[in-house]
Motif scaffolding. Structure first.
Motif, PDB file in Angstrom:
ATOM      1  N   GLY B 110       0.465  -1.024  -0.057  1.00 18.64           N
ATOM      2  CA  GLY B 110       0.072   0.048   0.176  1.00 18.64           C
ATOM      3  C   GLY B 110       1.160   1.501   0.262  1.00 18.64           C
ATOM      4  N   GLY B 114      -0.279   7.047   2.160  1.00 16.37           N
ATOM      5  CA  GLY B 114      -1.270   7.128   0.970  1.00 16.37           C
ATOM      6  C   GLY B 114      -0.780   8.357   0.450  1.00 16.37           C
ATOM      7  N   GLN B 279      -7.449  -6.097  -5.002  1.00 14.51           N
ATOM      8  CA  GLN B 279      -6.997  -5.082  -3.964  1.00 14.51           C
ATOM      9  C   GLN B 279      -9.025  -4.873  -3.392  1.00 14.51           C
ATOM     10  OE1 GLN B 279      -7.182  -1.857  -7.398  1.00 14.51           O
ATOM     11  NE2 GLN B 279      -4.630  -1.725  -7.054  1.00 14.51           N
ATOM     12  N   ASN B 281     -10.114  -1.885   0.394  1.00 15.80           N
ATOM     13  CA  ASN B 281      -9.816  -0.757   1.038  1.00 15.80           C
ATOM     14  C   ASN B 281      -9.719  -1.063   2.093  1.00 15.80           C
ATOM     15  OD1 ASN B 281     -10.613   1.860   2.238  1.00 15.80           O
ATOM     16  ND2 ASN B 281     -11.433   2.673  -0.055  1.00 15.80           N
ATOM     17  N   CYS B 282      -8.886  -0.761   2.696  1.00 14.07           N
ATOM     18  CA  CYS B 282      -8.916  -0.781   4.375  1.00 14.07           C
ATOM     19  C   CYS B 282      -9.407  -0.608   4.811  1.00 14.07           C
ATOM     20  CB  CYS B 282      -6.870  -1.014   4.544  1.00 14.07           C
ATOM     21  SG  CYS B 282      -6.648   0.978   4.640  1.00 14.07           S
ATOM     22  N   ARG B 283     -10.011   0.379   3.994  1.00 19.21           N
ATOM     23  CA  ARG B 283     -10.975   2.005   5.325  1.00 19.21           C
ATOM     24  C   ARG B 283     -12.363   1.335   5.558  1.00 19.21           C
ATOM     25  NH1 ARG B 283      -6.593   3.343   6.883  1.00 19.21           N
ATOM     26  NH2 ARG B 283      -5.239   4.944   5.533  1.00 19.21           N
ATOM     27  N   ASP B 284     -13.219   0.607   4.225  1.00 20.73           N
ATOM     28  CA  ASP B 284     -14.244  -0.327   4.253  1.00 20.73           C
ATOM     29  C   ASP B 284     -14.259  -1.163   5.748  1.00 20.73           C
ATOM     30  OD1 ASP B 284     -14.834   0.510   1.861  1.00 20.73           O
ATOM     31  OD2 ASP B 284     -14.003  -1.473   0.859  1.00 20.73           O
ATOM     32  N   THR B 290      -2.724   5.673   9.006  1.00 22.35           N
ATOM     33  CA  THR B 290      -2.974   6.279   8.328  1.00 22.35           C
ATOM     34  C   THR B 290      -1.281   6.291   7.726  1.00 22.35           C
ATOM     35  OG1 THR B 290      -1.366   8.766  10.072  1.00 22.35           O
ATOM     36  CG2 THR B 290      -4.367   8.729   9.075  1.00 22.35           C
ATOM     37  N   GLY B 293      -1.915   3.589   2.561  1.00 25.05           N
ATOM     38  CA  GLY B 293      -3.085   4.936   2.035  1.00 25.05           C
ATOM     39  C   GLY B 293      -4.689   3.918   1.928  1.00 25.05           C
ATOM     40  N   ASP B 294      -5.539   3.781   1.112  1.00 27.03           N
ATOM     41  CA  ASP B 294      -6.587   3.502   1.538  1.00 27.03           C
ATOM     42  C   ASP B 294      -6.701   1.645   0.491  1.00 27.03           C
ATOM     43  OD1 ASP B 294      -7.827   5.752   2.451  1.00 27.03           O
ATOM     44  OD2 ASP B 294      -9.129   6.356   1.150  1.00 27.03           O
ATOM     45  N   VAL B 295      -6.115   1.759  -0.428  1.00 27.84           N
ATOM     46  CA  VAL B 295      -6.100   0.816  -1.075  1.00 27.84           C
ATOM     47  C   VAL B 295      -4.878  -0.298  -0.838  1.00 27.84           C
ATOM     48  CG1 VAL B 295      -5.957   0.236  -3.379  1.00 27.84           C
ATOM     49  CG2 VAL B 295      -6.917   2.028  -3.020  1.00 27.84           C
TER      50      VAL B 295
END
Lengths: 174, 307
Positions: B110, B114, B279, B281-284, B290, B293-295
């Motif tokens: 990742g 981000g 892939q 999204n770890c925010r899911d 931080t 990144g998200d992905v």
């Protein structure tokens, strides 16, 4: 790849604009004949040759502007224009819009002969080479054909507008 | 033709304009003389026509210019008929394929914070077994806790292809022990590694299960719809008993069977590979860190043999 290819391309560009003019010039004079023509069209064909050439020169100038767009700095011009002398020589043709120069159509012929010389040079090289490469001459002739068409079109366009202008002038004089 | 040869004499001329006019007249007259002769004889025209004519003749190559073949809009896809199934994973049965875990890997990556280069790592412990609720336990072993037998691959019939996989979250290895045993454990909502124990409890388990495998129409690969199940950052009892599941589309690449290999014991064997990439999204999954990144990209390189 060195600059020689870019120089060759630039030379082709100039040939595309100017190399066809000498033949158009000769044809126009042939059509008119050696004696002063009674036919107004034939006479005008010859007298407007320089203006047609200036029109082609203006198109060439426009083409250069298009190539340089949007950066018209000296540095960019130096980078894009490979043979500045030739480019300037080509652009000089716009001065044939000046009636004083346009009156002597022979000057426009001399100006354009430089570009016709490129064609002769390639023909000679092809003729003299032990294993001639027809593709280069073929390329030149394609460009030359385009140039002929462009110059013929420019001449007829100039004649057309000249007639229109005269007609308008006559009407306004009345 | 020329009747006047003007003398250019700057000392006796009255003005510069007169000189220029005379010079111009001189040049013009001589040039005209030269070219008028040419024109009157139509020599110029003849010359130009000859040169042009020669040019057109010389440029004729007598060859038809063959245009390059158009780019084919249809990709060239070649697929064989290999079938690979684990069976009961009996050692020595060459019809049964075994996961070569030692030569396989599950990699993640990742963008660092981000915005920068990749932060990468791997999971040291993973397998290809469908870990149902009753199997979510601690196993006291250093080897694979469950048989890697929950998969099948049919090269020419993707509808029959399926697979399951899992990783133990606390075995994420970035090469920095402080991070792996520190913020990785707390940030991923898991527990520390216990030596000699394979932790497949809900708190430490993330698993995937294919739900659909189909041909990729543009390549030799397969498109895989899979569900990713993980409790994420939420370690409440509810989340652990009913972890979040997300449907994801990944790509499966088959590295065809290669036979005729000789093992250390001298027996012939074959290998093949499956590479799954996807892939998420770890925010899911509620990951607040931080540092990444998200992905998150996941790459599973699974090698199999029939020893």
């Amino acid at each position: 790849m060195d600059n020689s290819f870019l120089i060759y391309l630039e030379r082709l560009e100039m040939m595309a604009f100017f190399s066809g003019y000498p033949l158009v010039y000769a044809l126009a004079h042939f059509v008119r004949g050696n004696k002063p023509a009674k036919n107004n069209f034939k006479q005008r064909l010859v007298s407007l040759l320089s203006y047609a050439y200036a029109l082609v020169g203006s198109l060439y100038l426009g083409f250069q502007f298009k190539k340089l767009y949007p950066d018209y700095t000296i540095a960019h011009i130096n980078q894009i224009v490979q043979v500045p002398f030739m480019a300037v020589w080509g652009i000089l043709s716009i001065f044939f819009w000046i009636p004083f120069l346009a009156k002597n159509t022979i000057l426009s012929l001399i100006h354009s002969l430089l570009f016709f010389f490129f064609l002769i040079k390639d023909l000679y090289l092809q003729f003299a080479a032990s294993s001639p490469d027809e593709h280069m001459v073929s390329n030149d002739m394609n460009v030359y054909t385009v140039s002929l068409l462009l110059n013929i079109a420019a001449l007829f366009l100039t004649v057309f507008f000249s007639f229109l202008y005269n007609k308008y002038k006559k009407v306004s004089d009345l | 033709m020329i009747k006047v040869m003007p003398q250019i004499d700057g000392c006796h001329s009255n003005s510069g304009i007169t000189e220029i006019a005379l010079f111009y007249q001189f040049i013009n007259s001589n040039i005209k003389l030269l070219f008028m002769k040419l024109l009157s004889n139509k020599t110029l025209l003849l010359l130009l026509v000859l040169v042009s004519g020669y040019g057109y003749i010389a440029s004729c190559t007598h060859d038809d210019i063959v245009p390059p073949a158009p780019a084919t809009p249809v990709p060239i896809i070649t697929r064989g008929n290999h079938i690979h199934i684990p069976g009961s994973m009996t050692a020595g049965d060459t019809t049964q394929w075994k996961l070569d875990k030692v030569h396989s890997s599950v990699l993640w990556s990742g963008a660092y914070v981000g915005a920068a280069g990749l932060l990468t790592g791997r999971f040291n412990q993973f397998g290809m077994h469908e870990v149902t609720n009753d199997k979510m336990l601690n196993y006291s072993t250093v080897g694979q806790p469950l048989k890697d037998s929950s998969w099948a691959f049919y090269e020419s019939d993707p509808s029959k292809t399926y697979f399951n996989g899992y990783v133990q979250i606390n075995t994420s290895n970035t090469g920095e022990p402080g991070r792996d045993a520190g913020c990785n454990v707390s940030g991923m909502g898991t527990v520390a590694i216990v030596s000699g124990v394979q932790n497949l409890t809900p708190r430490n388990l993330a698993k995937i299960k294919s739900t659909k495998v189909e041909y990729d129409p543009l390549t030799n690969d397969y498109l895989v719809t899979l569900s990713l199940t993980w409790h994420g950052y939420d370690t409440s009892a509810a989340a652990l008993s009913n972890p979040m599941t997300k449907s994801i589309v990944g790509r499966l690449k088959y590295i065809p069977e290669s036979s005729g290999l000789i093992s250390r014991t001298g027996s012939l064997y074959s290998v093949f590979g499956l590479q799954l990439t996807f892939q998420f999204n770890c925010r899911d999954f509620g990951i607040p860190s931080t540092s990444v990144g998200d992905v998150i990209d996941i790459e599973c390189n699974m090698n199999f043999n029939n020893l």
